[in-house]
Motif scaffolding. Structure first.
Motif, PDB file in Angstrom:
ATOM      1  N   THR A  37      -2.607 -42.420  15.912  1.00 47.57           N
ATOM      2  CA  THR A  37      -1.784 -42.822  14.857  1.00 47.57           C
ATOM      3  C   THR A  37      -0.503 -41.839  14.790  1.00 47.57           C
ATOM      4  O   THR A  37      -0.035 -41.753  13.554  1.00 47.57           O
ATOM      5  N   GLN A  65       5.497 -23.504   0.004  1.00 47.51           N
ATOM      6  CA  GLN A  65       4.022 -22.863   0.093  1.00 47.51           C
ATOM      7  C   GLN A  65       4.113 -21.432   0.312  1.00 47.51           C
ATOM      8  O   GLN A  65       3.000 -20.634   0.616  1.00 47.51           O
ATOM      9  N   ARG A 107      -4.082 -29.864  -1.737  1.00 46.02           N
ATOM     10  CA  ARG A 107      -5.340 -29.687  -0.725  1.00 46.02           C
ATOM     11  C   ARG A 107      -6.068 -31.038  -1.003  1.00 46.02           C
ATOM     12  O   ARG A 107      -7.158 -31.373  -0.018  1.00 46.02           O
ATOM     13  N   ARG A 115      -1.872 -36.832   3.784  1.00 44.06           N
ATOM     14  CA  ARG A 115      -2.960 -36.049   3.390  1.00 44.06           C
ATOM     15  C   ARG A 115      -3.172 -36.714   1.996  1.00 44.06           C
ATOM     16  O   ARG A 115      -4.442 -37.445   1.757  1.00 44.06           O
ATOM     17  N   GLY A 145       1.551 -32.959   8.164  1.00 41.85           N
ATOM     18  CA  GLY A 145       0.926 -32.979   9.573  1.00 41.85           C
ATOM     19  C   GLY A 145       1.455 -31.832  10.639  1.00 41.85           C
ATOM     20  O   GLY A 145       1.221 -31.965  11.773  1.00 41.85           O
ATOM     21  N   LYS A 146       2.099 -31.032   9.994  1.00 41.60           N
ATOM     22  CA  LYS A 146       2.485 -29.759  10.876  1.00 41.60           C
ATOM     23  C   LYS A 146       1.473 -29.072  11.499  1.00 41.60           C
ATOM     24  O   LYS A 146       1.660 -29.129  12.727  1.00 41.60           O
ATOM     25  N   THR A 147       0.310 -28.791  11.084  1.00 45.27           N
ATOM     26  CA  THR A 147      -0.589 -28.305  11.969  1.00 45.27           C
ATOM     27  C   THR A 147      -1.302 -29.336  12.992  1.00 45.27           C
ATOM     28  O   THR A 147      -1.428 -28.856  14.046  1.00 45.27           O
ATOM     29  N   SER A 148      -1.227 -30.504  12.530  1.00 40.19           N
ATOM     30  CA  SER A 148      -1.693 -31.405  13.469  1.00 40.19           C
ATOM     31  C   SER A 148      -0.709 -31.744  14.623  1.00 40.19           C
ATOM     32  O   SER A 148      -1.171 -31.811  15.842  1.00 40.19           O
ATOM     33  N   GLY A 154       0.703 -31.570   3.722  1.00 41.10           N
ATOM     34  CA  GLY A 154       0.218 -32.427   4.142  1.00 41.10           C
ATOM     35  C   GLY A 154       1.063 -33.491   5.300  1.00 41.10           C
ATOM     36  O   GLY A 154       0.607 -34.626   5.416  1.00 41.10           O
ATOM     37  N   GLU A 203      -8.302 -28.937   3.732  1.00 40.62           N
ATOM     38  CA  GLU A 203      -8.052 -30.189   2.809  1.00 40.62           C
ATOM     39  C   GLU A 203      -9.467 -30.461   2.564  1.00 40.62           C
ATOM     40  O   GLU A 203     -10.617 -29.961   3.095  1.00 40.62           O
ATOM     41  N   GLN A 263       6.739 -37.361  14.094  1.00 42.61           N
ATOM     42  CA  GLN A 263       5.801 -36.247  14.789  1.00 42.61           C
ATOM     43  C   GLN A 263       5.825 -36.355  16.234  1.00 42.61           C
ATOM     44  O   GLN A 263       5.755 -35.439  16.856  1.00 42.61           O
TER      45      GLN A 263
END
Ligand code: ATP
Length: 741
Positions: free
Chosen positions: A207, A553, A723, A586, A233-236, A231, A694, A212
């Protein structure tokens, strides 16, 4: 075509793909024992037919030939085993999507199936499945029905997408499939996002959203900066981007050892560790900011960790010490301080290295003036320590012939003295060695570099810092910052904020490029200061960078220009690009809206339309009642099937405190340090350690105005609330925090 016909066709396609995979798997399994035996035989041969120790060059060549052969066979065997793993995984679910494409100038409708890996018959060149990273697959993520294009290696290919389809295949069974447009695309995402969180991060390959995908597939930029809301999706995205860069089909393909991820702490490193293996890739190198900054300096000085620094900062708010520490952190992370360190090195070169005339055995080897001139005028681009070492070698070369002469002289003197008739030679040699040692020690007093001492000098030598800072803007409390730093350093310790400057000095003075990597991925990039980026630049040389962060953050600093011009200026890359991710995937719509209000005006997070219960703000008269309410809520959510529940506190001390109170009535785990494990169930964790993670449910302990009232508190509360995936509740006594609206 009717649904029944479609189903028959799809079932047939799946059966064919599975049959092909099974055949491939069988071939690999059959060739495994042979490959294994060949490797064993080769190793045995090598052991029996070559020597195990030799100085003989011809024998060395022989050993090398064997070793090269063993390496080839090992790679073959490992490849064999990897393929078996891959086929087994693909047999469970070989693909998840498909689109039909009619390329311009042709009338063929090509069916492109997309999965985690390529499945192709090398004999016929038939592709059953395309790897999600293949150029053609980008259409699946970027276009709806209608006109579309993708960039193939040689040209841009355009055409029409006439079908887009998604599959659920599990245990080699087609559970369902459906065709989609933009709206249904959102529904698929709904379904994915409604799931509960797990202790480890999951891949999002089925997805990935268009915005992204643009980041993931960008392999041109040398510096890629992503500002994304919590949330989004930066890390993803960072991890999928790594998988993309590791993709075999890519011209610029790199190996897993060429990539390093810098993450905020070990909890986070473990949390993300399953994504790349899920995508069929090896994990890449990871380093936490403590490993980079504190550990390098540790050994010389006892260092504070990032978590200890944060804990102190949060707990000492409103005190003078806390204010000095905050100013000290900002100052030592600034470009101004970098300039002071550069000036310190120059000053040290010119005025702090005290050269002396060098004598050996009554002869002048070098005069101090000559040495100084040579040092200041030669190889000035080389790090100071290397230049000094070079000088040391030059002096040693000069005294080498004199040493022999001197030995002769010593022997004569020893001969003349009584009682050494039989030991003239060894005794003279001993005296000569001792003399050389004294000489070398004296020489090394000048040529040996101690960067920790140099840093100490900056704070110990009266007026030095102020003199070096001429024309630069210093913080108001510079005297107090200097005094605090002096005290810490002189007691054999270094604060976390001193580690990057110390490392900077080390790298500048001794030389850098410690990590041979091609790509550096820095998550939570908003947490680093300009000077820390300068250190990264020295450590990783000419590598490409992906920086991902969220300005909202950044815990402690208010005016930090993280992720913008200052970073661009530091890395000074020709191809720099900046992306912004605004949509939060998220949290539910309600939780995200609630969290955005904490930040106040000017933030631009867009909530994904996934509706759930409104967050609760719960008042109780006393702390004891709060604890009771927390326990009841946690149990209730656990019963409802939520697997991960975090009680988030402001500090680690609060976390320990609440843990002690709740542990008897609940199966609860305390996470108060970065070494702790994250598990399912109920956790108590401070907000700064929960960053990046999360949970299905977040319960914020003590959301009172007494606990959350400063700018820093606002960020912590925001981090805590963002989170949550499904449920959020905040508990307070007295008055609630002014940030809760
Ligand atoms: N395209 C997507 N499809 C499915 N899930 C997604 C997608 N993008 C993000 N998510 C999910 O959203 C959640 C947040 O993602 P991630 O942790 O990567 O965000 P982040 O921007 O790094 O967050 P934070 O800054 O708060 O740490 C994860 O559960 C992730 O799986």
């Amino acid at each position: 075509m009717s649904y029944a016909e479609e189903l028959r066709e799809e079932t047939e396609y799946l059966d064919n793909t599975l049959a092909f995979l099974e055949k491939q798997l069988e071939n690999e399994i059959n060739s495994l024992p042979g490959a294994r035996q060949k490797l064993i035989n080769l190793r045995k041969d090598m052991w029996e037919n070559t020597v195990h120790y030799t100085n003989d060059f011809t024998r060395l060549t022989e050993i090398n030939q064997y070793l090269a052969e063993v390496n080839i066979q090992t790679a073959y065997y490992v490849n064999n085993r990897n393929k078996i793993e891959k086929y087994k995984k693909l047999l469970d679910s070989p693909y998840f999507g498909r689109f039909d494409f009619i390329e311009d100038g042709t009338f063929d409708r090509e069916k492109i199936y997309i999965g985690l890996d390529n499945v192709a018959d090398p004999k016929t060149n038939r592709f059953f499945v395309y790897d999600w990273r293949a150029p053609v697959s980008s259409i699946f993520y970027r276009f709806e029905l209608g006109r579309a294009y993708y960039k193939a290696p040689a040209a841009t290919i355009s055409g029409d997408v006439v079908l887009k389809r998604q599959y659920k295949i599990h245990n080699a069974n087609l559970k369902y499939f459906f065709d989609f447009s933009i709206r249904i695309n959102d529904e698929i995402l709904q379904e994915v996002l409604i799931r509960n969180s797990s202790a480890k991060m999951r891949n999002i390959v089925e997805t990935i959203q268009k915005e992204q995908d643009l980041i993931i597939r960008d392999n041109k930029s040398e510096l890629l900066i992503v500002q994304g809301v919590a949330g989004s999706g930066k890390t993803s995205v960072a991890l999928h981007r790594i998988a993309f860069l590791l993709y075999d089909g890519l011209k610029s393909k790199i190996n897993s050892s060429d990539i390093i991820i810098i993450s905020p702490n070990a909890i986070f490193s473990k949390y993300i560790s399953s994504v790349l293996p899920e995508l069929g890739e090896e994990n890449v190198r990871q380093a936490t900011c403590d490993e980079i900054f504190s550990k390098t300096v540790n050994g010389r000085l006892k260092t504070e960790t990032r978590s200890e620094q944060l804990e102190y900062l949060i707990s000492s708010q409103g005190t003078e010490e806390g204010d000095i520490k905050t100013q000290s952190i900002a100052f030592k992370g600034s470009e101004v301080f970098k300039e002071i360190l550069d000036r310190l090195i120059r000053h040290w070169e010119r005025h702090m290295i005290i050269f002396d005339d060098i004598y050996y055995d009554g002869t002048t080897i070098e005069t101090r003036q000559l040495l100084k001139n040579r040092f200041l005028n030669n190889k000035i681009g080389m790090p100071v320590a290397k230049r000094l070492k070079r000088m040391e070698n030059m002096v040693l070369e000069k005294i080498h012939p004199l040493q022999k002469k001197s030995l002769g002289k010593i022997e004569k003197i020893v001969q003349q003295s009584d009682g050494h008739d039989f030991e003239i030679k060894p005794f003279s040699r001993l005296l000569s060695i001792k003399r050389s040692k004294i000489f070398l020690e004296k020489l090394r007093k000048v040529t040996r570099v101690d960067y920790t001492n140099l840093y100490r000098e900056l704070f110990n030598k009266p007026g030095l810092l102020l003199k070096l800072a001429g024309g630069l803007e210093l913080p108001a409390e510079i005297e107090k910052i200097t005094a605090l730093t002096r005290k810490t350093l002189n007691s054999g310790k270094a604060a976390y904020e001193d580690c990057a400057p110390l490392l900077y000095l080390k790298l500048k003075v001794e030389g850098g490029d410690l990590y041979a990597v091609e790509q550096v991925v820095i998550d939570e990039a908003q947490d680093y200061y300009p000077l820390q980026y300068e250190v990264f630049k020295l450590l990783f040389g000419s590598a490409g960078y992906t920086l991902l962060g969220d300005i909202n953050q950044s815990i402690e600093n208010k005016e930090r220009p993280a992720l913008d011009v200052s970073v661009t200026g530091i890395f000074d890359k020709r191809k720099t690009v900046r992306f912004t991710l605004k949509k939060c995937y998220r949290s539910s719509f309600e939780i995200n809206n609630f969290a955005q209000k904490i930040l106040g005006e000017g933030n631009d997070s867009i909530s994904f339309e996934r509706h759930e219960a409104e967050p609760e703000v719960v008042f109780r008269e006393t702390q004891a009642e709060i604890e009771h309410a927390l326990t009841a809520k946690a149990s209730e959510y656990l019963k409802q099937g939520y697997g991960s529940i975090a009680v988030i506190t402001k500090t680690a001390r609060d976390a320990r405190d609440i843990y002690e109170k709740l542990k008897d009535s609940n199966r609860i785990k305390l996470v108060d340090a970065p070494e702790a494990e994250i598990e399912k169930g109920i956790l108590v964790i401070p907000a700064y350690l929960a960053k990046g993670l999360e949970f299905d449910v977040v319960l914020v302990h003590d959301a009172s105005s007494a606990n959350y009232s400063t700018g820093l508190d606002r960020k912590l509360l925001y981090i805590a609330c963002t989170r949550a995936l499904h449920r959020l509740a905040l508990f307070y006594t007295g008055t609630k925090s002014p940030f809760i609206i």
